[in-house]
Design an enzyme around this catalytic site. Structure first.
Site, PDB file in Angstrom:
ATOM      1  N   SER A  28     -20.499 -43.126 -37.334  1.00 27.34           N
ATOM      2  CA  SER A  28     -21.338 -44.121 -38.017  1.00 27.34           C
ATOM      3  C   SER A  28     -21.748 -43.606 -39.389  1.00 27.34           C
ATOM      4  CB  SER A  28     -22.595 -44.418 -37.194  1.00 27.34           C
ATOM      5  OG  SER A  28     -22.250 -44.901 -35.935  1.00 27.34           O
TER       6      SER A  28
ATOM      7  N   ARG B  15     -14.690 -36.468 -30.073  1.00 25.60           N
ATOM      8  CA  ARG B  15     -13.829 -36.560 -31.249  1.00 25.60           C
ATOM      9  C   ARG B  15     -13.056 -35.273 -31.457  1.00 25.60           C
ATOM     10  NH1 ARG B  15     -18.622 -39.397 -34.308  1.00 25.60           N
ATOM     11  NH2 ARG B  15     -19.584 -38.247 -32.629  1.00 25.60           N
TER      12      ARG B  15
END
Ligand code: ADP
Length: 165
Positions: free
Chosen positions: A129, A91
């Site tokens: 998440s 990321r």
């Protein structure tokens, strides 16, 4: 036949994960998405079976992707499956340090496997998440963050967990 393994907690799978899985499926003949049972975090929001079932729904239309779960070392799993590569999503720079260390350890434990880093789509750079769970718990809209096909399952489960706490 080239085989890649995509490991993770997937608690739950997000659009970021799915973007990485789709990229892996274009690069390799076969991809196994494996829910790793983390002994440090044994109690996620979703059970391992639920995570496998949510991922399975999301990859139903990608014929070269399978889903599995494993409770041991990733290096042992890749040996057992005779995998060629481990696919990890990056990321931001913050992911790099941990992933770099893991890649080197995995290479030491199973020299036959290469770690391949891919990025998700730029629109998912901020997505994890944990972010999905936090936003949902506070009543925010997570419809852009998780695949539509599992939207109701995920939201209902998180809300149910909140009321049982
Ligand atoms: P999370 O950090 O969301 O709990 P996991 O442990 O399930 O993620 O992650 C499995 C893999 O997917 C890791 O390599 C992680 O860096 C990657 N990943 C997760 N979300 C994204 C995203 N939005 N973009 C790119 N890679 C991601």
């Amino acid at each position: 036949m080239s085989l890649a393994v995509c490991p993770g907690s997937f608690d739950p799978i997000t659009n970021g994960h799915l973007s990485v899985i789709k990229r892996a499926a274009k690069l390799f003949d076969e991809v196994i998405v494996v829910v790793m049972v983390n002994y440090k975090k044994p109690h996620g929001c979703f059970t391992v079976e639920e995570r496998v079932s949510l991922i399975t729904k999301c990859v139903e239309d990608i014929p070269n992707v399978k889903v599995d779960a494993y409770g041991g070392l990733l290096a042992d799993y890749t040996k057992m499956k005779k995998a060629d590569a481990v696919i990890k999503g990056l990321r931001a720079v913050s992911d790099f340090e941990v992933e770099f260390q893991q890649a080197l350890i995995n290479k030491k434990l199973n020299p036959d496997v290469e770690t391949v880093f891919v990025t998700a789509g730029a629109e998912y750079m901020y997505l994890s998440s944990s972010v999905v769970k936090q936003v949902c718990e506070l009543g925010g809209d997570v419809s852009e963050f998780i695949p539509e096909i599992i939207y109701n399952d995920v939201v209902n489960r998180i809300k149910e967990r909140m009321t049982n706490q």
